[in-house]
Design an enzyme around this catalytic site. Structure first.
Site: not given
Ligand code: IDP
Ligand code: MG
Length: 150
Positions: A9, A49, A112, A115, A126
């Site tokens: 990312k 997304y 974070n 992905h 994807e």
């Molecule tokens: P993942 O990346 O671990 O699969 P997902 O729930 O699919 O997590 O969420 C996609 C991305 O959206 C996360 O990696 C993060 O960058 C962002 N994200 C998810 N939940 C939150 C939140 O509560 N606040 C801000 N960003 C979030």
């Molecule tokens: Mg995800």
């Protein structure tokens, strides 16, 4: 053998952690079968997304993922989807175990670093968003018999 999509990312790219992220996945035994540097546009970001559309963080997430070039890669291996998710760590770095990418380098959920597809079905979808079938390369590595039992 499974294939899964990873994205380095924007925050990981800007912090010079692309090599670290890819190296950790490689060292796990996973094989790179596709890789490219690209700058996602809004349309592609919303498609990737799409499952999160309507959630409070959706707009920020789209802004984040298009804020810098990223690396998209496809990794192949035994149970690759789960193996990558375990190497990446929990979504919120606050909850990610140390030794995982997010647990070692992350602070906030909105930054974070990486992905990884969350299921085989989503991995297939994807991967096809980022790569054509000609861009994915099947090949053997001599070392594979030391990583994969059969
Ligand atoms: P993942 O990346 O671990 O699969 P997902 O729930 O699919 O997590 O969420 C996609 C991305 O959206 C996360 O990696 C993060 O960058 C962002 N994200 C998810 N939940 C939150 C939140 O509560 N606040 C801000 N960003 C979030
Ligand atoms: Mg995800």
């Amino acid at each position: 053998m499974e294939r899964t999509l990873i994205l380095v990312k924007p925050d990981a790219m800007q912090r010079g952690l692309a090599g670290e992220v890819i190296s950790r996945l490689e060292r796990r035994g996973l094989k790179i079968v596709g890789m490219k540097l690209l700058h996602m546009d809004e349309t592609m970001a919303k498609k990737h997304y799409g499952i999160h559309e309507g959630k409070p963080f959706f707009n920020d997430l789209v802004e984040y993922i298009i804020s810098s070039p990223i690396i998209a890669a496809v990794f192949e291996g035994t149970k690759a989807v789960e193996l990558v998710r375990n190497t990446v760590g929990a979504t919120n770095p606050l909850d990610s175990a140390m030794g995982t990418i997010r647990g070692d380098f992350g602070m906030e959920i909105g930054r974070n670093l990486v992905h990884g597809s969350d299921s085989l079905e989503n991995a297939e979808k994807e991967i096809s968003l980022f790569f054509s079938s000609q861009e994915l390369v099947s090949y053997d590595r001599d070392i594979d018999r030391w990583i994969i039992e059969s």
